[in-house]
Design an enzyme around this catalytic site. Structure first.
Site, PDB file in Angstrom:
ATOM      1  N   CYS A   1       5.053 -12.007  -1.740  1.00  0.00           N
ATOM      2  CA  CYS A   1       5.210 -10.685  -2.332  1.00  0.00           C
ATOM      3  C   CYS A   1       4.489 -10.601  -3.667  1.00  0.00           C
ATOM      4  O   CYS A   1       4.739 -11.401  -4.565  1.00  0.00           O
ATOM      5  CB  CYS A   1       6.672 -10.330  -2.543  1.00  0.00           C
ATOM      6  SG  CYS A   1       6.830  -8.650  -3.159  1.00  0.00           S
TER       7      CYS A   1
ATOM      8  N   GLY B   1       4.910  -1.357   9.955  1.00  0.00           N
ATOM      9  CA  GLY B   1       5.488  -1.159   8.630  1.00  0.00           C
ATOM     10  C   GLY B   1       5.391   0.265   8.133  1.00  0.00           C
ATOM     11  O   GLY B   1       6.169   1.149   8.512  1.00  0.00           O
ATOM     12  N   THR B   2       4.381   0.522   7.296  1.00  0.00           N
ATOM     13  CA  THR B   2       4.208   1.814   6.643  1.00  0.00           C
ATOM     14  C   THR B   2       4.228   2.984   7.631  1.00  0.00           C
ATOM     15  O   THR B   2       4.686   4.078   7.292  1.00  0.00           O
ATOM     16  CB  THR B   2       2.889   1.783   5.829  1.00  0.00           C
ATOM     17  OG1 THR B   2       3.003   0.718   4.868  1.00  0.00           O
ATOM     18  CG2 THR B   2       2.613   3.073   5.093  1.00  0.00           C
TER      19      THR B   2
HETATM   20  C1  FMN Z   1       7.989  -0.298   0.739  1.00  0.00           C
HETATM   21  C2  FMN Z   1       7.653  -1.659   1.253  1.00  0.00           C
HETATM   22  C3  FMN Z   1       8.565  -2.715   1.095  1.00  0.00           C
HETATM   23  C4  FMN Z   1       8.255  -4.004   1.574  1.00  0.00           C
HETATM   24  N1  FMN Z   1       9.166  -5.006   1.430  1.00  0.00           N
HETATM   25  C5  FMN Z   1       8.901  -6.245   1.942  1.00  0.00           C
HETATM   26  C6  FMN Z   1       9.866  -7.300   1.879  1.00  0.00           C
HETATM   27  O1  FMN Z   1      10.991  -7.128   1.396  1.00  0.00           O
HETATM   28  N2  FMN Z   1       9.516  -8.522   2.368  1.00  0.00           N
HETATM   29  C7  FMN Z   1       8.286  -8.751   2.946  1.00  0.00           C
HETATM   30  O2  FMN Z   1       8.015  -9.875   3.380  1.00  0.00           O
HETATM   31  N3  FMN Z   1       7.377  -7.756   3.048  1.00  0.00           N
HETATM   32  C8  FMN Z   1       7.651  -6.526   2.575  1.00  0.00           C
HETATM   33  N4  FMN Z   1       6.716  -5.516   2.700  1.00  0.00           N
HETATM   34  C9  FMN Z   1       5.431  -5.787   3.381  1.00  0.00           C
HETATM   35  C10 FMN Z   1       5.444  -5.332   4.843  1.00  0.00           C
HETATM   36  O3  FMN Z   1       6.442  -6.017   5.590  1.00  0.00           O
HETATM   37  C11 FMN Z   1       4.060  -5.561   5.519  1.00  0.00           C
HETATM   38  O4  FMN Z   1       3.748  -6.933   5.465  1.00  0.00           O
HETATM   39  C12 FMN Z   1       2.936  -4.789   4.833  1.00  0.00           C
HETATM   40  O5  FMN Z   1       3.384  -3.528   4.352  1.00  0.00           O
HETATM   41  C13 FMN Z   1       1.726  -4.558   5.745  1.00  0.00           C
HETATM   42  O6  FMN Z   1       2.083  -3.820   6.893  1.00  0.00           O
HETATM   43  P1  FMN Z   1       1.962  -2.192   6.991  1.00  0.00           P
HETATM   44  O7  FMN Z   1       0.586  -1.852   6.508  1.00  0.00           O
HETATM   45  O8  FMN Z   1       2.188  -1.895   8.445  1.00  0.00           O
HETATM   46  O9  FMN Z   1       3.030  -1.626   6.125  1.00  0.00           O
HETATM   47  C14 FMN Z   1       7.006  -4.225   2.224  1.00  0.00           C
HETATM   48  C15 FMN Z   1       6.107  -3.155   2.392  1.00  0.00           C
HETATM   49  C16 FMN Z   1       6.406  -1.895   1.929  1.00  0.00           C
HETATM   50  C17 FMN Z   1       5.416  -0.785   2.147  1.00  0.00           C
END
Ligand code: FMN
Length: 307
Positions: free
Chosen positions: A134, A269-270
Site C-alpha cells: 500500500c 476493484g474501482t
Molecule cells: C478506495 C480503495 C481502497 C483500497 N484499499 C485496499 C486495501 O485495503 N488493501 C489492498 O491490498 N488494496 C487496496 N486497494 C487496492 C485494490 O485492491 C486494487 O489492487 C487496485 O485498486 C487496482 O485495481 P482496480 O484498478 O480494479 O481498482 C484499494 C483501492 C482503492 C481504490
C-alpha cells in the site's frame, strides 16, 4: 452440437472457486453494503478490506480524487482492527456461501503476524492476502513490498503462522516485478496477487495546493489496466505460483485478457464504484465468451498468451 454451459470453476492454491472473479480489497468492504446489489454466492471469492491488529483511523481528508479514466485514493487503510473485524465482518461473511479472502496489513513484521495469528483459528477464512504494497501508509507496507529480501522474509514468517493459503499482494511501484514475484515464491507463498495501486499525485491549480491531504495517492481504474496486464504477464513468466490479476478490470474483456496472460483468477476493484454489479456482469461475460469460442472450461484460457 448441444449447448453445454462452460465450466467456470478454477483451482486457486488448492481452493476451488465457483468462477475466477473476486472483489479487490478495499473496494467492496466485506460485502455487507454490496449484498443489496450482488448475490455474494455468485462470486468466486470476496476479498475484504485490509485489516490490522489495532484500529487505524486512516489519512486526513480529502483522500480521494477522480482523474481521467481512474481515481487516486489515499485512504490509508482505515479499518476497525482485527477483533471487530472478526466479530462483525467475518460473522456476516460466515453466513454467505462464498470463498473468503482476508486482506492483511501492518506497519511492521510483528503487526502482520499478530493479525495472521488472530485469524488462524477462524474457520471461515479461506485464504489470506497480505498487502505488502500500500502506497498510502508512511511506515511499513510499501517498504516491505519493494525489497526482495524483505518480501522473502515476511512471506516465510507469515507462512509459519498461517493455517490457510497465503497470497502475497505485490506493488507495481518497483523496477522488476519478476524479481519481487520470485522473492514471494522463494518465501513459500501459495499465490501472488497484483497489481496494487500506482503512486500518483494531483494538484488543484486554482488553489495551488495538493488535491489530496496526503499529497500522493494510489492510482487505480481503467487507466492502469495495460500496466497491470504487462506486470501479470511478467510475473506469470517468472514464477509458477497461481496469480490473482487485477488493476482496472472493468469489463469481461479485461478479465479474459488477464487470464490469457497467466492469471488464474481476477479481482475487480474501482469498477465496483461505477457499477455495483460489475463482478456478476463480468462473470456472465466470461461465460458467453467461452460458449462463443466453444471452450469447455475457463481453465483452458489461463496463460494462452504467455510466452
Ligand atoms: C478506495 C480503495 C481502497 C483500497 N484499499 C485496499 C486495501 O485495503 N488493501 C489492498 O491490498 N488494496 C487496496 N486497494 C487496492 C485494490 O485492491 C486494487 O489492487 C487496485 O485498486 C487496482 O485495481 P482496480 O484498478 O480494479 O481498482 C484499494 C483501492 C482503492 C481504490
Amino acid at each position: 452440437m448441444e449447448n453445454v454451459r462452460p465450466d467456470l470453476t478454477v483451482d486457486f492454491a488448492g481452493i476451488t472457486l465457483k468462477n475466477p472473479v473476486m472483489t479487490a480489497s478495499g473496494t467492496f468492504g466485506s460485502g455487507m453494503e454490496y449484498s443489496e446489489y450482488v448475490d455474494l454466492s455468485r462470486l468466486g471469492a470476496v476479498v475484504t478490506k485490509g485489516v490490522s491488529s489495532t484500529p487505524w483511523a486512516g489519512n486526513p481528508t480529502p483522500r480521494v480524487a477522480e482523474v481521467p479514466s481512474g481515481m487516486l485514493n489515499a485512504i490509508g487503510l482505515q479499518n476497525p482492527g482485527v477483533e471487530t473485524f472478526i466479530e462483525r465482518d467475518l460473522a456476516f461473511l460466515s453466513k454467505e456461501d462464498v470463498v473468503v479472502g482476508v486482506n492483511v496489513c501492518g506497519h511492521s513484521r510483528e503487526e502482520y503476524l499478530e493479525v495472521v495469528e488472530a485469524l488462524a483459528g477462524q474457520e471461515r477464512v479461506d485464504f489470506l492476502e497480505i498487502n505488502i504494497s500500500c502506497p498510502n501508509v508512511k511506515q511499513g507496507a510499501l517498504a516491505f513490498g519493494q525489497d526482495p529480501k524483505e518480501v522473502e522474509a515476511i512471506t516465510k514468517a507469515i507462512k509459519e503462522k498461517a493455517k490457510v493459503p497465503v497470497v502475497m499482494k505485490l506493488t507495481p511501484n518497483v523496477t522488476s516485478i519478476a524479481e519481487i514475484a520470485k522473492a514471494a515464491e522463494a518465501g513459500g507463498a501459495d499465490g501472488i496477487s497484483l497489481i496494487n495501486t500506482l503512486t500518483g499525485m494531483k494538484v488543484d491549480v486554482e488553489r495551488q495546493s495538493f488535491l489530496l491531504a496526503n499529497k500522493t495517492g494510489g492510482m487505480s481504474g481503467p487507466a492502469v489496466h495495460p500496466i497491470a496486464v504487462r506486470m501479470v504477464y511478467e510475473a506469470a513468466n517468472a514464477v509458477s505460483l497461481p496469480i490473482i490479476g487485477m488493476g482496472g478490470i472493468t469489463t469481461w474483456q479485461d478479465a479474459v485478457e488477464m487470464m490469457l496472460v497467466g492469471a488464474t483468477a481476477v479481482s475487480v476493484g474501482t469498477a465496483n464504484f461505477m457499477n455495483p454489479t460489475a463482478t456478476v456482469d463480468i462473470i456472465e461475460g466470461i461465460e458467453d465468451y467461452l460458449s462463443r469460442h466453444g471452450i469447455a472450461s475457463v481453465k483452458d484460457i489461463i496463460g494462452r498468451v504467455k510466452e
